[in-house]
Design a protein around this motif. Structure first.
Motif, mmCIF file in Angstrom:
data_model
loop_
_atom_site.group_PDB
_atom_site.id
_atom_site.type_symbol
_atom_site.label_atom_id
_atom_site.label_comp_id
_atom_site.label_asym_id
_atom_site.label_seq_id
_atom_site.Cartn_x
_atom_site.Cartn_y
_atom_site.Cartn_z
ATOM 1 N N PRO A 185 11.779 4.619 -29.393
ATOM 2 C CA PRO A 185 11.182 3.912 -30.532
ATOM 3 C C PRO A 185 12.172 3.005 -31.260
ATOM 4 O O PRO A 185 11.809 1.902 -31.688
ATOM 5 N N SER A 234 12.663 -0.035 -29.170
ATOM 6 C CA SER A 234 11.458 -0.863 -29.225
ATOM 7 C C SER A 234 11.433 -1.704 -30.497
ATOM 8 O O SER A 234 11.124 -2.900 -30.466
ATOM 9 N N TYR A 286 6.981 -0.089 -26.586
ATOM 10 C CA TYR A 286 7.561 1.253 -26.488
ATOM 11 C C TYR A 286 7.531 1.794 -25.062
ATOM 12 O O TYR A 286 8.508 2.382 -24.588
ATOM 13 N N CYS A 289 10.376 0.555 -22.985
ATOM 14 C CA CYS A 289 11.655 1.146 -23.414
ATOM 15 C C CYS A 289 11.768 2.587 -22.929
ATOM 16 O O CYS A 289 12.827 3.008 -22.441
ATOM 17 N N ARG A 290 10.673 3.338 -23.062
ATOM 18 C CA ARG A 290 10.698 4.737 -22.645
ATOM 19 C C ARG A 290 10.840 4.848 -21.133
ATOM 20 O O ARG A 290 11.549 5.732 -20.625
#
Length: 309
Positions: free
Chosen positions: A151, A154, A161, A164-165
């Motif tokens: 987060p 992001s 998100y 990124c995750r």
């Protein structure tokens, strides 16, 4: 201020949620331990920590705590709002609990892992891991340091998100492979497909439990405590007893099965998994339809009230 007036026992609510968060982390650790002992892999963060801690001869609990301290400093500098008592509970206890439960498991069970014991451990492990994750997340007392990274990235990089995750999990997964951490099917499921299971636990367990705790904290009474413990105790006992007996029964039978029987058992388990997925999918669809109808009726009632005015 309004929240404080509505709930003068807010500290009791915080205390109860903290206990729920601790229980969630404990259940999460049991699930991770079962996946680890079943040789089906772990979440990327824990898998990397196991690989590195084994190479430098530290316990998982000690190394994971040190790693979390480093990450949490980074998180505090960038977005301290994500840190709460739930964060501390997760970062301090998760690694040590996996160590403790692993030691207990190996003391109680003496068998060589097989393909089917891996399936049993993997299924139970994933169910408990996602249940524990749901409980500690629904308590809403802060996220684990590892879960705060995506987060933050992001928000800072203005990237969605999920991307990124995905990069974060894949990066840690590759690092775990390099360091000899336990990467397997469960790693993939936890990283990319655990969402529906966590949502299932949210809808059927965690949300109701947190709402009950919040309501109790507003008007605590000894009678409510006794009734709540009675229901929770019976439910927990029956769930643990059934799961344990089923696990032991399968483990005892596996060593006596012929190759043909093992194949038949594998097919049976696959059919059970397929049926469970169908039931879960239908339940989620039905829940969505019920919530949609509920919102529609609320909008209709609000519209009628507005017209009357």
């Amino acid at each position: 201020m309004t929240e404080n007036l509505n709930n003068p026992h807010r500290w009791l609510e915080m205390f109860l949620k903290s206990i729920l968060s601790f229980i969630g982390v404990a259940i999460l650790a049991i699930g991770a331990m079962l996946c680890k002992e079943g040789n089906v892999g772990l979440d990327p963060f824990t898998a990397l920590n196991i690989g590195v801690s084994g190479k430098i001869h530290l316990s998982l609990g000690t190394y994971q705590l040190l790693t979390n301290v480093f990450i949490i400093i980074f998180v505090i500098l960038l977005d301290r709002k994500k840190i709460g008592i739930g964060t501390i509970i997760n970062m301090v206890f998760a690694g040590f609990m996996i160590d403790w439960f692993s030691a207990f498991y190996n003391t109680v069970f003496h068998y060589h892992p097989t393909f089917l014991t891996g399936i049993v451990n993997g299924i139970l492990g994933l169910l408990l891991f996602t249940l524990g994750t749901s409980l500690y997340m629904t308590a809403n007392l802060g996220v684990a340091p590892y879960d705060a990274l995506a987060p933050i990235a992001s928000n800072r990089l203005h990237i969605k998100y999920k991307y990124c995750r995905m990069v974060q999990d894949i990066g840690f997964m590759i690092a775990a492979l390099i360091m000899g951490g336990p990467i397997g099917l469960a790693t993939i499921i936890i990283s990319f497909f655990a969402g529906p299971l966590i949502t299932f636990w949210d809808n059927h367990v965690s949300d109701n439990l947190v709402n009950t705790l919040v309501e109790f904290s507003k008007n605590p009474s000894g009678r409510k405590i006794g009734h709540g413990f009675d229901i929770a105790g019976k439910s927990t006992y029956n769930l643990v007893k059934h799961s344990y007996n089923h696990t032991v029964e399968i483990q005892e039978k596996l060593s006596h099965y012929s190759d043909q029987q093992l194949q038949q058992k594998e097919k049976q388990i696959r059919r059970t998994l397929k049926d469970a997925r169908i039931v879960l999918k239908n339940s989620i669809i039905q829940y969505g339809l019920v919530k949609k109808e509920e919102r529609r009726r609320e909008r209709a009632e609000n519209h009628e009230s507005y017209e009357k005015k």
